[in-house]
Write a protein that holds these residues in place. Structure first.
Motif, short mmCIF file in Angstrom:
data_model
loop_
_atom_site.label_atom_id
_atom_site.label_comp_id
_atom_site.label_asym_id
_atom_site.label_seq_id
_atom_site.Cartn_x
_atom_site.Cartn_y
_atom_site.Cartn_z
N GLN A 30 -2.76 -4.08 -0.16
CA GLN A 30 -2.85 -5.38 -0.80
C GLN A 30 -3.29 -5.21 -2.25
O GLN A 30 -4.06 -4.31 -2.57
CB GLN A 30 -3.85 -6.28 -0.07
CG GLN A 30 -3.45 -6.64 1.34
CD GLN A 30 -2.12 -7.37 1.40
OE1 GLN A 30 -1.85 -8.25 0.59
NE2 GLN A 30 -1.29 -7.01 2.35
N ASN B 132 2.55 -5.50 3.97
CA ASN B 132 1.15 -5.52 4.40
C ASN B 132 0.55 -4.14 4.66
O ASN B 132 -0.43 -4.02 5.37
CB ASN B 132 0.96 -6.39 5.65
CG ASN B 132 1.10 -7.85 5.34
OD1 ASN B 132 0.73 -8.30 4.26
ND2 ASN B 132 1.64 -8.61 6.27
N ASN C 219 4.03 -11.92 5.16
CA ASN C 219 3.36 -11.71 3.88
C ASN C 219 3.72 -12.83 2.92
O ASN C 219 4.88 -13.10 2.67
CB ASN C 219 3.76 -10.35 3.31
CG ASN C 219 3.04 -10.07 2.03
OD1 ASN C 219 3.46 -10.54 0.98
ND2 ASN C 219 1.96 -9.33 2.11
#
Length: 76
Positions: free
Chosen positions: A41, A38, A5
């Motif tokens: 978002q 993740n 990420n």
């Protein structure tokens, strides 16, 4: 292979914590944690705020090789 990420990476590079980011954005720390793992978002306006807070180009939050790309353009 697990996707890394970018928000998490940039926070680490800037020596900042997800707790700091949650405080700056006024969101729950678990929200930032979900972004960093993740499992969810942020929306586009939040991503813009994050890029401002972290003082990075918004593209850096999406593209892993963005810094390398910029450096290669400078060297040409």
């Amino acid at each position: 292979m697990e996707e890394v990420n970018r928000i998490k990476v940039v926070l680490c590079e800037k020596k900042l914590t997800s707790k700091w980011l949650s405080e700056q954005l006024g969101v729950n720390p678990s929200t930032v944690s979900k972004w960093c793992t993740n499992s969810s978002q942020p929306d586009l306006s939040t991503i813009l705020k994050i890029s401002d807070l972290l003082k990075v180009d918004i593209k850096e939050l999406f593209v892993r090789e963005y810094k390398q790309y910029l450096l290669s353009k400078e060297n040409k």
